[in-house]
Design a protein around this motif. Structure first.
Motif, PDB file in Angstrom:
ATOM      1  N   LEU A 115       0.830  -1.212   0.000  1.00 54.29           N
ATOM      2  CA  LEU A 115       0.000   0.000   0.000  1.00 54.29           C
ATOM      3  C   LEU A 115       0.858   1.253   0.000  1.00 54.29           C
ATOM      4  CD1 LEU A 115      -2.803  -1.050   2.509  1.00 54.29           C
ATOM      5  CD2 LEU A 115      -2.955  -0.910   0.021  1.00 54.29           C
ATOM      6  N   SER A 116       1.994   1.200   0.679  1.00 56.09           N
ATOM      7  CA  SER A 116       2.903   2.345   0.677  1.00 56.09           C
ATOM      8  C   SER A 116       3.457   2.591  -0.717  1.00 56.09           C
ATOM      9  CB  SER A 116       4.045   2.103   1.668  1.00 56.09           C
ATOM     10  OG  SER A 116       4.928   3.210   1.688  1.00 56.09           O
ATOM     11  N   LYS A 117       3.866   1.516  -1.401  1.00 55.53           N
ATOM     12  CA  LYS A 117       4.370   1.654  -2.763  1.00 55.53           C
ATOM     13  C   LYS A 117       3.270   2.125  -3.713  1.00 55.53           C
ATOM     14  CE  LYS A 117       7.829   0.922  -4.048  1.00 55.53           C
ATOM     15  NZ  LYS A 117       8.961   1.898  -4.161  1.00 55.53           N
ATOM     16  N   GLN A 118       2.027   1.805  -3.387  1.00 56.84           N
ATOM     17  CA  GLN A 118       0.893   2.203  -4.210  1.00 56.84           C
ATOM     18  C   GLN A 118       0.347   3.583  -3.848  1.00 56.84           C
ATOM     19  OE1 GLN A 118      -0.835   0.757  -6.832  1.00 56.84           O
ATOM     20  NE2 GLN A 118       0.926  -0.597  -6.982  1.00 56.84           N
ATOM     21  N   LEU A 119       0.977   4.247  -2.868  1.00 58.64           N
ATOM     22  CA  LEU A 119       0.522   5.561  -2.387  1.00 58.64           C
ATOM     23  C   LEU A 119      -0.890   5.470  -1.810  1.00 58.64           C
ATOM     24  CD1 LEU A 119       1.885   7.846  -5.261  1.00 58.64           C
ATOM     25  CD2 LEU A 119       3.013   7.224  -3.117  1.00 58.64           C
ATOM     26  N   ASN A 166       4.958   8.993 -11.618  1.00 58.27           N
ATOM     27  CA  ASN A 166       6.379   8.740 -11.403  1.00 58.27           C
ATOM     28  C   ASN A 166       6.602   7.541 -10.491  1.00 58.27           C
ATOM     29  OD1 ASN A 166       7.201  10.845 -13.053  1.00 58.27           O
ATOM     30  ND2 ASN A 166       7.418  12.305 -11.386  1.00 58.27           N
ATOM     31  N   ALA A 167       5.676   7.308  -9.574  1.00 56.81           N
ATOM     32  CA  ALA A 167       5.804   6.187  -8.639  1.00 56.81           C
ATOM     33  C   ALA A 167       5.353   4.874  -9.272  1.00 56.81           C
ATOM     34  CB  ALA A 167       4.994   6.458  -7.374  1.00 56.81           C
ATOM     35  N   ARG A 207      -5.787   8.327  -4.792  1.00 56.80           N
ATOM     36  CA  ARG A 207      -4.474   8.664  -4.239  1.00 56.80           C
ATOM     37  C   ARG A 207      -4.222  10.154  -4.080  1.00 56.80           C
ATOM     38  NH1 ARG A 207      -4.453   4.083  -7.269  1.00 56.80           N
ATOM     39  NH2 ARG A 207      -3.030   2.391  -6.660  1.00 56.80           N
ATOM     40  N   VAL A 208      -4.929  10.971  -4.864  1.00 55.71           N
ATOM     41  CA  VAL A 208      -4.636  12.399  -4.926  1.00 55.71           C
ATOM     42  C   VAL A 208      -5.883  13.194  -4.548  1.00 55.71           C
ATOM     43  CG1 VAL A 208      -3.748  14.263  -6.389  1.00 55.71           C
ATOM     44  CG2 VAL A 208      -3.043  11.896  -6.827  1.00 55.71           C
TER      45      VAL A 208
END
Length: 346
Positions: free
Chosen positions: A15-19, A37-38, A61-62
């Motif tokens: 989940l951290s890598k997926q924001l 970018n991620a 995410r945003v």
């Protein structure tokens, strides 16, 4: 190198890598760029029952963004490009050489045959675009049906899509979902390069590493839809074993999970740091083609959540619905929802 961790730590890492561990902490157009970018890729799908896949993935995410806000990053700033990478996907422009059209063999043969059999008409089409500027399929009069993709489609649509797939044209904008095509150098400049000069083995290594980044953690077997377009399971597994020996990726053993996983070696410190951290507890609705769901077996193994996108399942065989969104609360999937528009007339 094999690292052991709990399911809970693996969940938080992915989940951290997926924001999505603390979702919507990033905001606006800058946040959109951060996501691309991620993740390096977000799959595009034209269906729009509650927002298209790119919009839904970004909005999970945003904060403070609206549908099609990513058009500014993609079509105005030209920092991204639409390519065939797994499926139709939006990627950062610098990733073009790593996802320049690897298709299933059955589709590749049909594409090659169509390009050969229609070479003269396609050359005329490119000349028209060069002279008149961007076109969409509605601008072309040739309407007979051609069957080389999922289902028969108008020749004009197949022609533009085929030229896009091989880099002769690029998608320069969308209007109400309709794609407009133009010459690559006119859109992205004279330095635009479609094909990579790297040797095939180097290219495949980078493609594999990039696909891991798009999810965060994937099965070491090389199996699953998340690897679509990279190669066969055996080919991918061979590359993974090589990258493990080179210490570019690490193998992960998760308590209670049979399958072993791999992640980028530089992410080891992040994995270890998350053991005692708690998520924000925020809720997110994930789109059916969200990167987190690319490997459904992984989601089943690590999150204990079973999900199938039933958009293309016959109605009588569906268990949940046409466009069901998984609900993520903190680090857990807690349910599903199928949003529908209810228009009330007076």
């Amino acid at each position: 190198m094999t690292v052991k961790c709990s399911k809970e730590t693996a969940q938080k890492f992915i989940l951290s890598k997926q924001l999505l561990f603390s979702p919507r902490k990033i905001t606006g157009i800058k946040g959109i760029e951060t996501v691309f970018n991620a993740l390096r890729a977000i799959q595009y799908d034209p269906q729009n029952p509650c927002g298209r896949n790119v919009d839904s993935s970004l909005q999970a995410r945003v904060s403070n963004i609206y549908p099609s806000d990513y058009y500014q990053w993609l079509y105005e700033q030209r920092k991204g490009i639409e390519v065939y990478d797994k499926e139709l996907t939006v990627v950062p422009i610098e990733d073009l050489s790593l996802c320049r059209g690897v298709f299933p063999k059955s589709r590749e043969r049909k594409l090659t045959d169509f390009l050969r059999d229609n070479s003269s008409a396609l050359k005329d089409l490119i000349k028209r675009v060069e002279k008149e500027g961007p076109v969409c399929s509605d601008n072309l009069k040739k309407s007979e049906k051609v069957d080389i993709f999922w289902e028969p489609a108008r020749w004009s649509k197949v022609a533009l899509d085929s030229l896009w797939k091989v880099g002769e044209l690029v998608i320069c904008r969308r209007e109400n979902g309709r794609k407009y095509y133009d010459l690559p150098n006119r859109v992205y400049g004279k330095t635009f390069v479609w094909r990579s000069k790297k040797i095939e083995s180097e290219l495949q290594d980078e493609c594999v590493l990039r696909r891991i980044k798009s999810v965060g953690m994937l099965r070491v077997s090389g199996a699953g839809a998340a690897w679509l377009g990279i190669g066969t399971g055996r080919e991918i597994n061979t590359v993974l074993l090589k990258l493990i020996k080179q210490k570019k990726i690490i193998e992960i053993e998760i308590n209670g999970v049979k399958d072993h996983y791999i992640a980028i070696s530089s992410d080891l410190s992040l994995l270890l740091s998350l053991e005692k951290q708690n998520s924000s507890g925020a809720m997110s609705f994930l789109s059916p083609l969200d990167n987190l769901l690319w490997d459904r077996q992984m989601v089943r193994n690590i999150f204990g959540f079973d999900y199938k996108w039933e958009a293309y399942t016959p109605i009588n065989s569906r268990k949940l619905g046409h466009y069901v969104l998984p609900i993520l609360l903190g680090s857990e999937f807690i349910g599903r929802i199928e949003p529908k528009i209810n228009r009330v007339t007076s």
